[in-house]
Design an enzyme around this catalytic site. Structure first.
Site, PDB file in Angstrom:
ATOM      1  N   ASP A   1       0.804  -1.339   0.010  1.00 60.04           N
ATOM      2  CA  ASP A   1       0.089  -0.036  -0.078  1.00 60.04           C
ATOM      3  C   ASP A   1       0.868   1.233   0.053  1.00 60.04           C
ATOM      4  OD1 ASP A   1       1.037  -0.266   2.518  1.00 60.04           O
ATOM      5  OD2 ASP A   1      -0.924  -0.037   3.512  1.00 60.04           O
TER       6      ASP A   1
ATOM      7  N   ARG B   1      -4.854   4.671   6.465  1.00 58.85           N
ATOM      8  CA  ARG B   1      -4.942   4.452   5.015  1.00 58.85           C
ATOM      9  C   ARG B   1      -6.355   5.316   4.533  1.00 58.85           C
ATOM     10  NH1 ARG B   1      -4.379  -1.367   3.149  1.00 58.85           N
ATOM     11  NH2 ARG B   1      -4.758  -0.368   1.318  1.00 58.85           N
TER      12      ARG B   1
ATOM     13  N   TYR C   1       0.494  -3.754  11.312  1.00 57.40           N
ATOM     14  CA  TYR C   1       1.561  -4.839  10.879  1.00 57.40           C
ATOM     15  C   TYR C   1       2.214  -5.347  11.989  1.00 57.40           C
ATOM     16  CZ  TYR C   1       2.596  -3.406   5.944  1.00 57.40           C
ATOM     17  OH  TYR C   1       2.401  -3.319   4.756  1.00 57.40           O
TER      18      TYR C   1
ATOM     19  N   PRO D   1       7.584  -6.530   5.149  1.00 59.53           N
ATOM     20  CA  PRO D   1       6.674  -5.285   4.535  1.00 59.53           C
ATOM     21  C   PRO D   1       6.967  -4.093   5.332  1.00 59.53           C
ATOM     22  CG  PRO D   1       5.529  -6.856   5.803  1.00 59.53           C
ATOM     23  CD  PRO D   1       6.858  -7.274   6.030  1.00 59.53           C
TER      24      PRO D   1
END
Ligand code: FAD
Length: 685
Positions: free
Chosen positions: A50, A282, A290, A369
């Site tokens: 993202d 977001r 995460y 990530p």
């Protein structure tokens, strides 16, 4: 197959994830005959990667769709660091800017991968007939090594298999149970991507028509952008090297219900003993969490044994987050996506076979990530490769430039893994209890690492080594992988003179500042002129052209550039437009109103019988009416003598030299460009 002549394509791309689509975008913009296939029956709709770094946004903007990502995404401006206090209660210990101020005109944003893929698809469709062929995968790949150096040959033969709908339908990740929740861990239609219905219908019709058939095609070049389990990589027998232990990450995209005050900031929260969570705010009220999961059970005792992923559910991830964020409360009613992400830190041994079959993206590097790098670096691999392949396919540049793909990108991948390694330790480590606690991670250490990491993570720090397309000092064999990509013929060796533009670093992308068009006074960022279309740019920073010395140099270089045997003429295909291969730009710093468009040699303002003068190549470093003064000379460290700067089609600086150093420019381009009249590489007399 069935006696049908194989179709010939210049480029075949395997995999339509971010790396494959970036390659297809270049091919579309450069008019290269290309096919792109993906074994999945549909594009992804939400979840996965993202984060978009500022360099990636600059690249999107150069293709003309940066604004779509900028408008739709959530912008992250501040990072809050939370750490336990002396009583073990988490407190905000620091705030730092997310993107280092001033490094780019964009800042880091987040938007899910499906939307990003959508922008690519729309852009590719708008300028080419390249379409992603879904439910199609290669089953055989052969390279005829005797033909690899023949520019006109199609040395790669690929058998493509068209899958049935059932085969092409994406599966849930095996072993992960959704435990009663209706949300899947990968692919389902998100409410924020309503514009894909027609795609799906088209895809299913297409799949039905050709299901279970095979076809053979011949290609000049193949890109394996087929992800971490790359089939293309396996066919080539290339390996990923690195740590054997895989880390397991839990990723949860939720609309949070919480009393935690910084939930709309990017946060790194370290609890005293319950682990760490990264919070990523977001689009559409979503927040991504995460978590590196530490409590999963391993099947078997051996090091690197696979973890039983069926034990990981959205609830497991949420509970881990709740323990870390306590005493604050965290819950959700809306879950958009989740996954358990198992990943090791590895880099491919080779990025290409004979500079004919290339690998990009997750196919050649995998890592955690956390720093939002995966998708960005993957796209930037293909961004580095695409224009080179296009220049070679078009017969503009020699195949020598293709060697720089591995030398430039493998080093980035190695840096990325090293960065990820350092960052992982800091992120997953236990916070120090006090200054005597040497095993724990101190708040200051973490903050420093975040600040330093931000420069790397922005993508702006990328600095390509010396090669035949980067004219700077350096040992050409010192490319981190033993590949010699230096100047092969010393006759062509050209070195930049960095003192002429002290803040322009050869090998890095040129910084962008505002300039005004000489003819209409409109301000624009320098980068807005540097569209990704495969062209090289020669920028003459002409200084104050009222000064007779500067005016004489300008006239001199203008005359040489326009001469019948200049490199501009030799390397531009006959019948092509004057700026098909090279765009010649001028940026001066005389007062705009005291000089005229017509004071510049004609090579900076070409004339076309039908379209008249080209008014979009001459610019001034001046005060605009509404958007201030870009001070580009000062910001790039360019003195009164001016300079010339050569930019590659990807905006990286190839060369900085004196303003009228025509001969050096000629030599530089003669090192790798192909004379158009004779159809072979130029030899200097
Ligand atoms: P991919 O995106 O993997 O694309 C490869 C494409 O190739 C796919 O479309 C696949 O269907 C296709 N393909 C594979 N094999 C074949 C074949 N044999 N023939 C034809 N087509 C084939 N990164 C982050 O930064 N943050 C995250 O939270 C994050 N989460 C992730 C979660 C999951 C489940 C996965 C898989 C990845 C995640 N990543 C994340 C990583 C990020 O998505 C990747 O780094 C990025 O997508 C890499 O792009 P790529 O184009 O190289 O590969």
């Amino acid at each position: 197959v069935n006696g049908v002549q194989p179709e010939k394509v210049d480029v075949l791309i395997v995999g339509a994830g971010p790396a494959g689509l970036m390659m297809a975008e270049w091919m579309a913009k450069c008019g290269i005959k290309t096919r792109i296939c993906d074994k999945r029956g549909t594009k992804i709709f939400n979840g996965q990667a993202d984060g978009l770094q500022c360099r990636t946004l600059e690249i999107f903007d150069s293709f003309g769709f940066g604004h779509r990502a900028w408008i739709e995404s959530n912008h992250m401006l501040e990072i809050c660091l939370w750490n336990p206090d002396k009583d073990g209660i988490i407190r905000r210990s620091d705030r730092i800017p997310d993107t280092i101020p001033g490094i780019s005109r964009f800042q880091q944003v987040v938007l899910h991968q499906g939307r990003i893929e959508r922008f690519f698809l729309d852009s590719i469709e708008s300028c080419s007939d390249i379409r992603v062929e879904r439910g199609v995968m290669p089953s055989k790949l052969e390279l005829n090594q005797t033909l690899v150096e023949d520019n006109d040959a199609y040395p790669i033969t690929v058998t493509l298999r068209h899958l049935s709908e059932e085969e092409a339908t994406p599966q849930q990740q095996t072993g992960i149970s959704t435990n009663g929740t209706s949300v899947m861990d990968g692919l389902f239609r998100s409410n924020i991507a309503p514009d894909d219905t027609q795609d799906l219908l088209n895809d299913s019709a297409h799949l039905n028509g050709k299901a279970n058939t095979e076809e053979v095609i011949q290609a000049k070049y193949v890109l394996g952008a087929d992800g971490a389990h790359s089939w293309v990589r396996n066919q080539l027998g290339f390996k990923l090297e690195g740590e054997s232990t895989d880390y397991i990450w839990g990723v949860l995209d939720i609309v949070p219900i919480t009393d935690f005050p910084d939930i709309r900031m990017r946060c790194a929260i370290h609890s005293a003993s319950a682990g760490s969570v990264m919070v990523i705010p977001r689009e559409n009220k979503l927040v991504r969490l995460y978590i590196q999961l530490t409590t999963t059970e391993k099947i078997g005792d051996s090091a690197g044994a696979r973890v039983d992923r069926s034990k990981i559910t959205p609830q497991t991830i949420l509970q881990a987050a709740q323990r870390i964020i306590a005493p604050y409360k965290l819950d959700y009613r809306k879950l958009d996506w989740w996954t358990a992400y198992q990943i090791g830190q590895r880099v491919g041994t080779q990025f290409s076979s004979h500079e004919r079959i290339f690998l990009a993206g997750d196919a050649v590097h995998t890592h955690s990530p956390k720093a939002g790098q995966g998708m960005n670096v993957s796209m930037q691999d293909a961004y580095n490769l695409g224009w080179k392949v296009a220049n070679v396919v078009k017969g503009i540049a020699s195949r020598d430039i293709l060697k720089t793909y591995q030398s430039e990108r493998r080093r980035i991948a190695q840096d990325l893994i090293a960065f990820d390694h350092r960052f992982s330790r800091l992120f997953s480590g236990r916070p120090a209890k006090d200054v005597m606690d040497e095993e724990g991670i101190s708040i200051q250490e973490f903050k420093n690492a975040f600040e330093k990491g931000n420069m790397f993570a922005s993508g702006i720090a990328v600095d390509y080594g010396s090669s035949l397309i980067v004219a700077k000092q350096g040992n050409s064999t010192d490319q981190g992988d033993g590949t010699d990509v230096g100047v092969h013929n010393p006759d062509y060796q050209v070195l930049s003179i960095p003192t002429l533009a002290t803040k322009v670093e050869v090998g890095k992308r040129i910084p962008s500042h505002k300039i005004l068009n000489q003819s209409d006074a409109r301000p624009s960022h320098l980068h807005e002129l540097l569209r990704s279309n495969g062209r090289w740019r020669i920028i003459t920073f002409a200084g104050d052209i009222r000064d007779p010395v500067q005016a004489a140099k300008l006239k001199n270089v203008g005359t040489k550039l326009a001469a019948p045997n200049s490199f501009l003429k030799r390397f531009t295909p006959s019948g092509g437009r004057y700026d098909d291969v090279f765009e010649v730009l001028a940026i001066h710093n005389a007062p705009r109103t005291q000089v005229s468009f017509f004071d510049f040699p004609e090579v900076y303002r070409n004339f076309d019988e039908i379209e008249g003068w080209d008014y979009w190549k001459i610019f001034v470093d001046g005060q605009s009416y509404h958007e201030g003064h870009g001070q580009i000379y000062e910001n790039l460290g360019i003195g009164p003598a001016g300079c010339s700067v050569v930019l590659r089609p990807d905006q990286y600086v190839s060369y900085v030299g004196p303003m009228d150093a025509y001969d050096e420019l000629d030599k530089f381009f003669s090192g790798f460009m192909v004379t158009q009249e004779k159809g072979k590489k130029v030899v200097l007399s």
